[in-house]
Write an enzyme that holds these catalytic residues in place. Structure first.
Site, short mmCIF file in Angstrom:
data_model
loop_
_atom_site.label_atom_id
_atom_site.label_comp_id
_atom_site.label_asym_id
_atom_site.label_seq_id
_atom_site.Cartn_x
_atom_site.Cartn_y
_atom_site.Cartn_z
CD GLU A 73 5.01 12.36 -5.82
OE1 GLU A 73 5.51 11.43 -6.78
OE2 GLU A 73 5.59 11.95 -4.70
CG ASP A 127 0.24 8.04 -2.55
OD1 ASP A 127 1.27 7.53 -2.09
OD2 ASP A 127 0.29 8.81 -3.49
CD GLN A 183 -1.59 4.93 -6.16
OE1 GLN A 183 -0.93 4.88 -6.94
NE2 GLN A 183 -2.85 4.83 -6.49
CG MET A 188 -1.56 1.31 1.57
SD MET A 188 -2.70 1.28 3.08
CE MET A 188 -1.66 1.72 4.14
CG PHE A 226 0.00 6.60 -10.52
CD1 PHE A 226 0.20 5.44 -10.81
CD2 PHE A 226 1.24 7.34 -10.94
CE1 PHE A 226 1.46 4.70 -10.98
CE2 PHE A 226 2.43 7.02 -11.03
CZ PHE A 226 2.59 5.43 -11.17
CB SER A 227 -2.50 9.36 -5.87
OG SER A 227 -1.82 8.46 -5.11
C1 FRU Z 1 3.23 9.59 -4.11
C2 FRU Z 1 2.90 9.10 -5.50
C3 FRU Z 1 1.96 9.65 -6.41
C4 FRU Z 1 1.61 8.82 -7.45
C5 FRU Z 1 1.45 7.57 -6.55
C6 FRU Z 1 2.06 6.41 -7.43
O1 FRU Z 1 3.65 8.75 -3.22
O2 FRU Z 1 4.38 8.81 -6.16
O3 FRU Z 1 2.40 10.95 -6.76
O4 FRU Z 1 0.38 8.92 -7.87
O5 FRU Z 1 2.72 7.67 -5.48
O6 FRU Z 1 1.77 5.29 -6.72
#
Ligand code: FRU
Length: 524
Positions: free
Chosen positions: A240, A58, A74, A56, A114-115
């Site tokens: 991010e 974000d 994630q 896991m 992704f996030s």
């Molecule tokens: C932050 C990040 C985000 C991205 C995700 C990928 O930890 O790098 O920018 O969307 O993790 O898993």
């Protein structure tokens, strides 16, 4: 004689075969799962969210809808390291106890997931639902691995999906992606919220070294409106996971907007961290006069944190990922990897004329804490120490107040592990030292130096120190969350002693000290 040697050999052979069989049989009848009971593995947090198994990072799509707090995250469901990203899913009625749900979003032809964030489309602007049954809409980044591997820069785009059954099942929008890539390599992590000033949806999306703001009437068609931050804040790494929301300054009617930006690397104590900006938002542009770089948390393990949309009483609730990309893939856990911070309420205070963003455990967290324990006052002699035997097996809240600013608090165990938190009032610094806190050598950058947190704007007088200690983490809140440090730790045994060392130059008075156990949140 010859015969009996033969017999003996035969007997030994039979015994050998039999014992092998027995081993095989034993292996079959004791399934791996029963070897350790549910959520009891080494270093498994007891009151923090962790996935049942595998990787896991974000928190994603934090949204409240019809009595349910959703936590997407994630997730790579096939290994305990980062891989093709999915959105894992859990739900809760109180944000303390969680129920695991099936994976919500799988990679598709546009890429891995992704996030991102989620909203309730109350007015059915998207047409995905109805006014009576509004859709839950997830907005996320597609990451096309083939594009990245081919050395292109346009492999991140923004997509949406919706659910008409409060997150049980999801349908990807056929018009995806809703925002294509404008030629920016790092273009991700959309946070969408309802913008009352513009009466539109607003999307925050990061573009390498700055934030972009886009608006939309229907969540499908987006228009670029402004940008922020090329010349403001910390820039030691890529930006991010943005978030933006209004908060009332405590005790006043003044409203300021708070922008959260995670950055990797470039945090003051190494690796990733989350900075914040206090400013104003007119519905299109965010501006901030802030000159100093400010951080939500100066420990090494609070990253990519964002807040809930649509909470019932407008409380601003934050959850972060309790790890650091410096060593996230190497931490010594086997079945799963990484935890979330406890949910925290964000608030804004003006202290000594300066705006400060506070983050502090939700008030309902108290319901997990043993309320029977009677706090006691402690006097630590001049230049001396005071030892307290700990009884809660690293599943505790430790709390006290003091007006003093110079002492060292250490947690120790029988394996000679020792974790030290040193407050140095004269230097206006708090140091956190996990170099001897337990296992540290799984990655060379986990515990290289002593972490530093400037505490130069503390108010006068008594302040509270509160610590949440779980199997592999420690969260330290100074003055109700004005200064915070979150760190992972991997002690070889539970800490059994807490020691105060008095460095004040006079007697050290510690008031209302308590060590109280925190209930485990997982049912068998
Ligand atoms: C932050 C990040 C985000 C991205 C995700 C990928 O930890 O790098 O920018 O969307 O993790 O898993």
């Amino acid at each position: 004689m010859g015969l009996s040697i033969k017999k003996l050999l035969l007997f030994t052979l039979v015994l050998f075969v039999f014992s092998c069989k027995e081993k095989e049989v034993k292996k079959e009848v004791v399934p791996e799962e029963t070897a350790v009971s549910y959520y009891e593995e080494a270093y498994r947090p007891q009151f923090h969210f962790t996935p049942e198994k595998n990787w896991m990072n974000d928190p994603n799509g934090l949204v409240y809808h019809q009595g349910v707090y959703h936590l997407f995250y994630q997730h790579y469901p096939e290994d305990i390291v980062w891989g093709p990203m999915h959105w894992g899913h859990a739900v809760s009625k109180d944000m303390l106890h969680w129920e695991h749900k099936p994976i919500a979003l799988y990679p598709d032809e546009h890429g891995d997931i992704f996030s991102g964030s989620a909203v309730v489309d109350v007015n059915n602007t998207s047409g995905f639902g109805t006014k009576d049954n509004p859709a839950l809409v997830a907005i996320f980044t597609y990451h096309l691995m083939e594009g990245e591997q081919a050395g292109r820069t346009d492999f991140q785009t923004q997509g949406i999906a919706y659910s008409l059954d409060n997150g049980e099942s999801w349908i990807k929008y056929e018009g995806n992606p809703v925002i294509g890539n404008p030629g920016i390599k790092d273009f991700r992590d959309p946070k969408v919220f309802w913008n009352e000033k513009a009466e539109m949806w607003t999307m925050l999306v990061v573009a390498g070294d700055h934030l972009q703001i886009w608006n939309s009437a229907n969540l499908k068609d987006w228009e670029y409106v402004s940008e922020f931050g090329k010349n403001q804040g910390a820039h030691g790494g890529v930006w991010e996971c943005p978030d933006l929301f209004p908060l009332k300054v405590d005790g006043t009617d003044e409203v300021k907007w708070v922008l959260l930006i995670s950055i990797n690397p470039g945090a003051p104590n190494g690796g990733n961290g989350t900075q914040y900006f206090i400013g104003d938002f007119d519905g299109k542009s965010f501006t901030s006069e802030q000159e100093q770089n400010k951080w939500v948390d100066l420990g090494r393990d609070n990253y990519a944190g964002v807040t809930y949309n649509n909470t019932p009483n407008e409380e601003r609730i934050f959850i972060g990922w309790m790890s650091n990309w410096d060593y996230a893939r190497d931490t010594p856990t086997e079945k799963w990897r990484s935890a979330s911070t406890v949910p925290r309420t964000l608030s804004l205070s003006k202290i000594n004329g300066q705006y400060e963003l506070l983050n502090y455990p939700l008030s309902s967290f108290e319901s997990l804490v043993d309320s029977e324990v009677v706090p006691k006052d402690i006097l630590v002699p001049l230049d001396g120490t005071y030892e307290i035997k700990l009884t809660t097996d690293n599943q505790s809240e430790i709390r006290f107040t003091t007006a003093h600013r110079d002492f060292v608090l250490s947690l120790k165990n029988d394996s000679k592990d020792s974790l030290a938190i040193a407050m140095n009032g004269k230097g206006k610094m708090l140091n956190f030292d996990r170099r001897n806190s337990g296992l540290t050598d799984f990655k060379d950058n986990f515990a290289t130096g002593v972490q530093e947190m400037p505490i130069d704007n503390l108010p006068e007088g008594a302040i509270e120190i509160r610590i949440l200690l779980d199997a592999s983490s420690i969260e330290l809140f100074v003055n109700q969350g004005q200064y915070v440090m979150t760190n992972q730790i991997f002690p070889r045994d539970t800490y059994t002693t807490l020691e105060f060392l008095n460095t004040t130059g006079k007697e050290l008075e510690v008031s209302a000290f308590s060590e109280r156990s925190v209930q485990r949140i997982w049912e068998e």
